[in-house]
Write a protein that holds these residues in place. Structure first.
Motif, PDB file in Angstrom:
ATOM      1  N   ALA A 106     -24.543 -11.365   1.364  1.00 25.04           N
ATOM      2  CA  ALA A 106     -25.910 -11.767   1.721  1.00 25.04           C
ATOM      3  C   ALA A 106     -26.332 -12.909   0.793  1.00 25.04           C
ATOM      4  CB  ALA A 106     -26.822 -10.561   1.647  1.00 25.04           C
TER       5      ALA A 106
ATOM      6  N   LYS B 163     -31.374  -1.728   4.725  1.00 21.43           N
ATOM      7  CA  LYS B 163     -32.477  -2.524   5.296  1.00 21.43           C
ATOM      8  C   LYS B 163     -32.732  -2.302   6.791  1.00 21.43           C
ATOM      9  CE  LYS B 163     -31.827  -5.987   1.780  1.00 21.43           C
ATOM     10  NZ  LYS B 163     -32.793  -6.794   1.074  1.00 21.43           N
TER      11      LYS B 163
ATOM     12  N   ALA C  74     -30.509  -0.271  -3.362  1.00 16.86           N
ATOM     13  CA  ALA C  74     -29.921   0.005  -4.674  1.00 16.86           C
ATOM     14  C   ALA C  74     -29.608   1.494  -4.806  1.00 16.86           C
ATOM     15  CB  ALA C  74     -30.874  -0.436  -5.781  1.00 16.86           C
TER      16      ALA C  74
ATOM     17  N   ILE D 297     -25.800  -2.902   2.804  1.00 11.06           N
ATOM     18  CA  ILE D 297     -27.262  -2.809   2.757  1.00 11.06           C
ATOM     19  C   ILE D 297     -27.867  -3.786   3.769  1.00 11.06           C
ATOM     20  CG2 ILE D 297     -29.305  -3.099   1.264  1.00 11.06           C
ATOM     21  CD1 ILE D 297     -27.151  -0.750   0.582  1.00 11.06           C
TER      22      ILE D 297
ATOM     23  N   GLU E  85     -19.633  -6.415  -0.942  1.00 12.87           N
ATOM     24  CA  GLU E  85     -20.288  -6.678   0.334  1.00 12.87           C
ATOM     25  C   GLU E  85     -19.189  -7.168   1.276  1.00 12.87           C
ATOM     26  OE1 GLU E  85     -24.032  -9.204  -0.331  1.00 12.87           O
ATOM     27  OE2 GLU E  85     -23.067  -9.201  -2.279  1.00 12.87           O
TER      28      GLU E  85
ATOM     29  N   GLY F 291     -33.507   3.342  -0.228  1.00 14.01           N
ATOM     30  CA  GLY F 291     -33.357   1.888  -0.250  1.00 14.01           C
ATOM     31  C   GLY F 291     -31.943   1.482  -0.607  1.00 14.01           C
TER      32      GLY F 291
ATOM     33  N   TYR G  22     -24.616  -9.349  -5.208  1.00 13.74           N
ATOM     34  CA  TYR G  22     -25.854  -8.669  -5.605  1.00 13.74           C
ATOM     35  C   TYR G  22     -25.852  -7.293  -4.977  1.00 13.74           C
ATOM     36  CZ  TYR G  22     -30.736  -7.445  -6.224  1.00 13.74           C
ATOM     37  OH  TYR G  22     -31.896  -6.788  -6.578  1.00 13.74           O
ATOM     38  N   HIS G  23     -26.057  -6.259  -5.790  1.00 16.48           N
ATOM     39  CA  HIS G  23     -26.041  -4.895  -5.255  1.00 16.48           C
ATOM     40  C   HIS G  23     -27.324  -4.130  -5.567  1.00 16.48           C
ATOM     41  CE1 HIS G  23     -21.877  -5.408  -4.082  1.00 16.48           C
ATOM     42  NE2 HIS G  23     -21.591  -5.809  -5.302  1.00 16.48           N
ATOM     43  N   GLY G  24     -28.278  -4.788  -6.208  1.00 10.50           N
ATOM     44  CA  GLY G  24     -29.547  -4.116  -6.474  1.00 10.50           C
ATOM     45  C   GLY G  24     -29.992  -4.312  -7.908  1.00 10.50           C
ATOM     46  N   PRO G  25     -31.266  -3.961  -8.192  1.00 10.02           N
ATOM     47  CA  PRO G  25     -31.836  -4.218  -9.517  1.00 10.02           C
ATOM     48  C   PRO G  25     -31.802  -3.037 -10.472  1.00 10.02           C
ATOM     49  CG  PRO G  25     -33.586  -3.726  -7.971  1.00 10.02           C
ATOM     50  CD  PRO G  25     -32.287  -3.526  -7.228  1.00 10.02           C
TER      51      PRO G  25
ATOM     52  N   ASN H 218     -26.445   2.236  -3.001  1.00 12.83           N
ATOM     53  CA  ASN H 218     -25.268   1.799  -3.766  1.00 12.83           C
ATOM     54  C   ASN H 218     -25.008   2.716  -4.957  1.00 12.83           C
ATOM     55  OD1 ASN H 218     -24.523  -0.330  -2.121  1.00 12.83           O
ATOM     56  ND2 ASN H 218     -25.781  -1.830  -3.212  1.00 12.83           N
TER      57      ASN H 218
ATOM     58  N   ASP I 178     -20.866  -2.313   0.361  1.00 13.49           N
ATOM     59  CA  ASP I 178     -22.310  -2.472   0.320  1.00 13.49           C
ATOM     60  C   ASP I 178     -22.720  -3.132   1.637  1.00 13.49           C
ATOM     61  OD1 ASP I 178     -24.832  -3.617   0.151  1.00 13.49           O
ATOM     62  OD2 ASP I 178     -24.630  -4.242  -1.940  1.00 13.49           O
TER      63      ASP I 178
HETATM   64  C1  PLP Z   1     -26.352  -6.851  -0.451  1.00 17.33           C
HETATM   65  C2  PLP Z   1     -27.495  -6.116  -1.077  1.00 17.33           C
HETATM   66  N1  PLP Z   1     -27.251  -4.958  -1.714  1.00 17.33           N
HETATM   67  C3  PLP Z   1     -28.247  -4.262  -2.291  1.00 17.33           C
HETATM   68  C4  PLP Z   1     -29.541  -4.702  -2.260  1.00 17.33           C
HETATM   69  C5  PLP Z   1     -30.632  -3.893  -2.931  1.00 17.33           C
HETATM   70  O1  PLP Z   1     -31.423  -3.279  -1.965  1.00 17.33           O
HETATM   71  P1  PLP Z   1     -32.896  -2.780  -2.329  1.00 17.33           P
HETATM   72  O2  PLP Z   1     -33.684  -4.010  -2.629  1.00 17.33           O
HETATM   73  O3  PLP Z   1     -33.352  -2.087  -1.069  1.00 17.33           O
HETATM   74  O4  PLP Z   1     -32.778  -1.860  -3.473  1.00 17.33           O
HETATM   75  C6  PLP Z   1     -29.848  -5.901  -1.607  1.00 17.33           C
HETATM   76  C7  PLP Z   1     -31.228  -6.399  -1.560  1.00 17.33           C
HETATM   77  O5  PLP Z   1     -31.513  -7.509  -1.220  1.00 17.33           O
HETATM   78  C8  PLP Z   1     -28.791  -6.623  -0.994  1.00 17.33           C
HETATM   79  O6  PLP Z   1     -29.025  -7.787  -0.371  1.00 17.33           O
END
Ligand code: PLP
Length: 456
Positions: free
Chosen positions: A214, A273, A113, A246, A210, A111, A145-148, A116, A244
Motif C-alpha cells: 500500500a 480496512k 495494526a 489490511i 504485504e 483494526g 508499513y504494518h501499523g503504529p 497484524n 498483511d
Molecule cells: C498495509 C497496512 N497494514 C497495516 C496498517 C495499519 O492499520 P490500522 O491503521 O487500521 O491500524 C495499515 C494502515 O494504513 C496499512 O496500510
C-alpha cells in the motif's frame, strides 16, 4: 474566500492533538458516494476511499447504516472472551467462504495494526505449542508499513518511522524490495532472505509482508521468482508466512484476498480496512487449519484480546459489507475494471517528465515519480514533489495520498490512487483527469526549479 477559511482548521486552534502539527486540516462534513464535502460546501472526489483506502463502498450508504442500526437495536455489544453472538459467528463463516482454500478459522479485532499483532501472536503460539519455543523472530521487507503499535512498527525496516521508539521494539530482520530499481529478478531479495535465516538459525517464526504494498510502495508486488523462492525456504526452514492484507483484503485488488492471485499460499492473513468499509472499526485474522490445529492440540488457549473484538455491532456491519460486495458483484467489477483504470491513468500521464511508472492491481494503483534530469533517480526530498501533488489535487477537488522519501533508500516520491469500488466509469474518468492535471501542473513547476545537472 470566507468559506475556504472555515473549511480549514489550523491545528493549534483546536483541542485535537494532530498527526502533523504544521498541517492545516480541512474539515469534511459529509459524504455521498465517491464525493465528500467540506465545511464551505466545496466538493471533492475521493480517489482514496476516505483517505486511508477503508471506504471501499463509498460514503453515506443507507443499506449499511440500516444494518448497523438494526444490529445496534438487537444487540450492540457483548465481549467475545466468554460469550459469542450470531453476527460474529456468521461473519467468521462468510469470511472463511470467500478466503483462499484452507483458511478455516477467523479471529476478529478492531483494526489493521491489531490484526497484524494478532497474526504475530498466532504465529508465535503455533511454534510454542509445537514445541519450538526458540522461534520468535520475524523477517519482513524493509520498505513496508504494518501499523503504529510497537510490535507492528518493529516489522518495518524504515528507521524514519521508528525513531524515537526503537527501545520498545524487538529486533527483527529485514530484506530489500525487488523493485525495477534494485532487484527486478527477485534474486537479491532471496539472497537477503537466506542471510537473515542464517543470522537467526532456528529462531524465525514468520515471514511477514504485504502481498501487494500500500502506501510504502504503492501497488508493488515482488516478482514470481521471489514468491517461489520464499515458498521453498518455508518448506526448508519451517517458518510461517503471514500476509498483511489490511488494505488488499476484501476486494481491493479484484480478488477477495490478494493471496489468491499469487503463486504462494500464506499460513495467516490479517485484514481490516475493507471489512468495515469505513462504517465500523473491524479487522480479522484468518488462519489455515494446520495453524489452528497446532493450538488446538497444544495449549488450547488464546485468551489475549481486546474489548471490541467480535462485537455484534461491528460484525453486523462486516456482514452487510460482504453482502453488498456479493450482490453488486463489486469484487468482479474491480477485477475487470482495474486494468482499464490503470491504462487510463498511464495514458493521461504519458509524456509527463517526472512519471516513471504507473503500477496497479484492481483498484490499488500507484504512480512513481523520478528526477526528470535522468529519468531514474529519486527526486530531491526538499522539493516535496509528491506532497505538492496532493496539495494541488486537493485544490482541484480531488483527494489523493502521496508518500515522500523517507531517506531509507528504497522508495522516493509516489502517489496512491485507490478509489471506492462503487465509482462509476464517469467518476473514474473525472478522477483521472483531475489527477493528471495536478501532476502535470507540479511537473511543470518543478522543471523550472530544477537546476540542470553538470555535464561530466
Ligand atoms: C498495509 C497496512 N497494514 C497495516 C496498517 C495499519 O492499520 P490500522 O491503521 O487500521 O491500524 C495499515 C494502515 O494504513 C496499512 O496500510
Amino acid at each position: 474566500m470566507a468559506g475556504a477559511r472555515e473549511a480549514v482548521v489550523v491545528s493549534q486552534s483546536t483541542h485535537v492533538l494532530p498527526l502533523e502539527f504544521n498541517r492545516r486540516y480541512p474539515v469534511l462534513v459529509r459524504g455521498e458516494g465517491v464525493w465528500v464535502e467540506d465545511a464551505s460546501g466545496k466538493r471533492y472526489l475521493d480517489a482514496m476511499s476516505g483517505g486511508s483506502m477503508a471506504a471501499t463502498l463509498g460514503h453515506g450508504r443507507k443499506d449499511i447504516i440500516a444494518a448497523a442500526h438494526a444490529q445496534a437495536e438487537k444487540l450492540a455489544y457483548v465481549h467475545n472472551e466468554r460469550l459469542t453472538n450470531p453476527a460474529q459467528e456468521e461473519l467468521a463463516h462468510e469470511l472463511a467462504e470467500v478466503a483462499p482454500d484452507g483458511f478455516t478459522r477467523v479471529r476478529f479485532v478492531t483494526g489493521g495494526a491489531e490484526a497484524n499483532e494478532m497474526a504475530i501472536q498466532i504465529a508465535r503460539r503455533y511454534h510454542v505449542d509445537r514445541g519450538e519455543p526458540k522461534r520468535w523472530q520475524v523477517i519482513s521487507p524493509a520498505q513496508a508499513y504494518h501499523g503504529p503499535t510497537m510490535a507492528t512498527l518493529a516489522l518495518t525496516g524504515r528507521p524514519g518511522l521508528k525513531r524515537p521508539f526503537e527501545q520498545y521494539m524487538p529486533e527483527h530482520l529485514h530484506i530489500p524490495p525487488s523493485t525495477w530499481r534494485f532487484d527486478p529478478s527477485g534474486e537479491q531479495a532471496l539472497q537477503a532472505l537466506d542471510r537473515a535465516l542464517d543470522a537467526a538459525p532456528g529462531a524465525v517464526s514468520a515471514y511477514f509482508c504485504e502481498p501487494v504494498s500500500a502506501a510504502a510502495l504503492p501497488a508493488y508486488s515482488p516478482p514470481k521468482r521471489f514468491w517461489e523462492g520464499l515458498a521453498e525456504r518455508r518448506a526448508r526452514h519451517g517458518f510461517l508466512i503471514c500476509f498483511d492484507e489490511i488494505v488488499t483484503g476484501v476486494g481491493r485488488t479484484g480478488h477477495w484476498f490478494a493471496a489468491e492471485s499469487l503463486p504462494i499460499v500464506p499460513d495467516i492473513i490479517a485484514t481490516a480496512k475493507g471489512l468495515g468499509a469505513g462504517y465500523a472499526a473491524i479487522g480479522a485474522v484468518l488462519c489455515r487449519q494446520h495453524v489452528y490445529d497446532a493450538v488446538a492440540n497444544g495449549s488450547r488457549k488464546f485468551t489475549l484480546g481486546h474489548t471490541w473484538d467480535g462485537a455484534p455491532l461491528s460484525c453486523g456491519v462486516g456482514l452487510k459489507v460482504i453482502d453488498v460486495l456479493k450482490k453488486e458483484g463489486l469484487v468482479e467489477r474491480v477485477r475487470e475494471r482495474g486494468p482499464r483504470l490503470r491504462e487510463q491513468l498511464a495514458e493521461s500521464l504519458k509524456g509527463v517528465s517526472i512519471v516513471h511508472e504507473v503500477r496497479g492491481r484492481g483498484f490499488l494503483l500507484g504512480v512513481e515519480y523520478v528526477d526528470p534530469r535522468d529519468g531514474k533517480s529519486f527526486l530531491p526530498p526538499e522539493l516535496r514533489t509528491a506532497g505538492t501533488v496532493d496539495d494541488v489535487a486537493f485544490e482541484n477537488g480531488l483527494i489523493t495520498y502521496s508518500t515522500m522519501p523517507t531517506r531509507d533508500g528504497f522508495a522516493g516520491d509516489q502517489t496512491l490512487f485507490a478509489p471506492p469500488f462503487t465509482s462509476t466509469d464517469a467518476e473514474l474518468a473525472e478522477m483521472v483527469e483531475r489527477f493528471s492535471a495536478s501532476v502535470r501542473n507540479v511537473a511543470s513547476q518543478l522543471e523550472t526549479r530544477l537546476e540542470p545537472r553538470p555535464v561530466r
